[in-house]
Design a protein around this motif. Structure first.
Motif, PDB file in Angstrom:
ATOM      1  N   ASP A 257       0.813  -1.218   0.000  1.00 56.20           N
ATOM      2  CA  ASP A 257       0.000   0.000   0.000  1.00 56.20           C
ATOM      3  C   ASP A 257       0.847   1.269   0.000  1.00 56.20           C
ATOM      4  O   ASP A 257       0.319   2.364   0.211  1.00 56.20           O
ATOM      5  CB  ASP A 257      -0.926  -0.004   1.215  1.00 56.20           C
ATOM      6  N   TRP A 258       2.156   1.140  -0.241  1.00 57.31           N
ATOM      7  CA  TRP A 258       2.993   2.339  -0.265  1.00 57.31           C
ATOM      8  C   TRP A 258       2.504   3.272  -1.369  1.00 57.31           C
ATOM      9  O   TRP A 258       2.380   2.877  -2.520  1.00 57.31           O
ATOM     10  CB  TRP A 258       4.455   1.961  -0.505  1.00 57.31           C
ATOM     11  N   PRO A 259       2.203   4.526  -1.039  1.00 53.44           N
ATOM     12  CA  PRO A 259       1.547   5.388  -2.042  1.00 53.44           C
ATOM     13  C   PRO A 259       2.472   5.954  -3.117  1.00 53.44           C
ATOM     14  O   PRO A 259       2.013   6.218  -4.239  1.00 53.44           O
ATOM     15  CB  PRO A 259       0.959   6.512  -1.184  1.00 53.44           C
ATOM     16  N   ALA A 260       3.740   6.166  -2.818  1.00 53.40           N
ATOM     17  CA  ALA A 260       4.623   6.906  -3.717  1.00 53.40           C
ATOM     18  C   ALA A 260       5.340   5.955  -4.667  1.00 53.40           C
ATOM     19  O   ALA A 260       6.535   5.697  -4.542  1.00 53.40           O
ATOM     20  CB  ALA A 260       5.621   7.724  -2.908  1.00 53.40           C
ATOM     21  N   VAL A 261       4.594   5.432  -5.634  1.00 57.70           N
ATOM     22  CA  VAL A 261       5.154   4.487  -6.593  1.00 57.70           C
ATOM     23  C   VAL A 261       4.813   4.940  -8.012  1.00 57.70           C
ATOM     24  O   VAL A 261       3.863   5.690  -8.245  1.00 57.70           O
ATOM     25  CB  VAL A 261       4.623   3.050  -6.358  1.00 57.70           C
ATOM     26  N   PHE A 262       5.620   4.458  -8.956  1.00 60.77           N
ATOM     27  CA  PHE A 262       5.381   4.696 -10.379  1.00 60.77           C
ATOM     28  C   PHE A 262       5.711   3.413 -11.111  1.00 60.77           C
ATOM     29  O   PHE A 262       6.433   2.546 -10.592  1.00 60.77           O
ATOM     30  CB  PHE A 262       6.237   5.868 -10.891  1.00 60.77           C
ATOM     31  N   GLU A 263       5.177   3.257 -12.303  1.00 54.28           N
ATOM     32  CA  GLU A 263       5.419   2.029 -13.046  1.00 54.28           C
ATOM     33  C   GLU A 263       6.876   1.981 -13.516  1.00 54.28           C
ATOM     34  O   GLU A 263       7.466   3.020 -13.828  1.00 54.28           O
ATOM     35  CB  GLU A 263       4.479   1.939 -14.253  1.00 54.28           C
ATOM     36  N   PRO A 264       7.478   0.800 -13.586  1.00 54.23           N
ATOM     37  CA  PRO A 264       8.856   0.714 -14.065  1.00 54.23           C
ATOM     38  C   PRO A 264       9.011   1.369 -15.432  1.00 54.23           C
ATOM     39  O   PRO A 264       8.201   1.152 -16.334  1.00 54.23           O
ATOM     40  CB  PRO A 264       9.100  -0.802 -14.139  1.00 54.23           C
ATOM     41  N   GLY A 265      10.010   2.205 -15.567  1.00 60.31           N
ATOM     42  CA  GLY A 265      10.258   2.886 -16.833  1.00 60.31           C
ATOM     43  C   GLY A 265       9.413   4.119 -17.077  1.00 60.31           C
ATOM     44  O   GLY A 265       9.570   4.764 -18.126  1.00 60.31           O
TER      45      GLY A 265
END
Length: 319
Positions: A257-265
């Motif tokens: 549930d970590w909010p600060a993520v982006f898709e690889p690349g």
């Protein structure tokens, strides 16, 4: 007290996560066992009661040579879990030989063949806490930590910084040796193109990395594969938020549930997050509080207890 042979393909000069894990484990086990830390084990070398080997593929010769009547603990790296065990025969042989398979993030066992998951044990790295240091007020200080190689995906980092060329208040320092010369050339070129917002500082001593992490607003971690990145844990132990690629090796540390993520690349997504953290101080404060909370999972005492439990489990294994 047992005699333990601990094999790691990376020693101190590598200054990477495998070496940090091996060095720390030798210290943690040394109060109850005799530990022989070495780069490889060959037939005829002194053999302990137990082999702990880091890296299924690179330590495969040591695992294969180890006496058949003595147990093996295999510590799986990111390239093991998310690449090699699916395609490399020597890595697969190491998996089959080991009585205990150690993963360094909570989701690591999901990448093992189902028949082997019962052998898996999670050991989360335990690192000292560091008090947050002074952070600049006039700009966002971002930090990236990792030797330059394809698995760490520095190109996504660079593309995001190009998208932020109009934002002199978002600055990034990049730490890590150029294991791939072409990536070193890319880092140098970007530093020349964006001299006020991007710096490639090369390899740095571990103590300096920790200080920089404690003084950064955010760690940017765009990897395409990870086993359990020390930089992520060290950021959390300093109360520093992490912007991470959405891969199991990162979420297995940070939480699903970590909010600060982006898709690889996704350089656009990463750039948007950096803008948002600079422009929304309240959001940054919320992430910093969450980082400090999650960091408690990586206390040294937790790792020590898990490590001694897995050694006891391995020594009692029936071969």
């Amino acid at each position: 007290m047992a005699s333990i042979t601990l094999v790691t393909p990376a020693l101190a000069d590598a200054n990477n996560g495998n070496w940090q894990t091996a060095r720390r484990w030798a210290q943690l086990l040394g109060d109850a066992h005799r530990v022989d830390l070495r780069a490889a084990w060959r037939a005829g070398d002194p053999a302990g009661a137990l082999l702990i080997a880091l890296h299924a593929r690179r330590s495969a010769p040591s695992v294969a040579a180890w006496p058949a009547d003595r147990p093996v603990v295999l510590v799986l790296t990111g390239t093991d879990l998310y690449r090699d065990i699916a395609t490399d025969a020597s890595a697969q042989a190491s998996l089959a030989r080991a009585q205990v398979l150690v993963v360094l993030n909570r989701l690591g066992a999901d990448s093992l063949p189902p028949a082997l998951r019962a052998r898996a044990q999670v050991v989360l790295p335990g690192l000292p806490a560091h008090a947050p240091g002074p952070r600049p007020q006039r700009w966002l200080r971002a930090l990236a930590v990792g030797h330059l190689r394809e698995e760490k995906d520095p190109r996504t980092l660079w593309a995001a910084m190009r998208l932020l060329a109009d934002r002199p208040d978002v600055k990034l320092d990049h730490l890590g040796r150029a294991l791939d010369p072409a990536l070193g050339t890319g880092a140098e070129a970007l530093a020349q193109a964006l001299p006020t917002t991007y710096r490639w500082l090369g390899d740095r001593p571990h103590a300096e990395v920790r200080r920089r992490l404690a003084r950064a607003h955010v760690l940017v971690h765009p990897s395409r594969m990870e086993g359990g990145a020390h930089a992520v844990i060290e950021a959390l132990r300093s109360g520093t938020p992490v912007l991470a690629s959405r891969i199991d090796g990162n979420l297995g540390l940070l939480g699903r549930d970590w909010p600060a993520v982006f898709e690889p690349g996704d350089a656009t997504g990463l750039a948007a997050w950096l803008r948002c953290l600079r422009d929304t101080p309240r959001l940054w404060a919320e992430l910093a509080a969450l980082a400090a909370q999650r960091g408690a999972d990586f206390a040294p005492d937790h790792e020590r207890a898990a490590l001694h439990a897995l050694v006891a489990r391995a020594l009692s294994a029936t071969l």
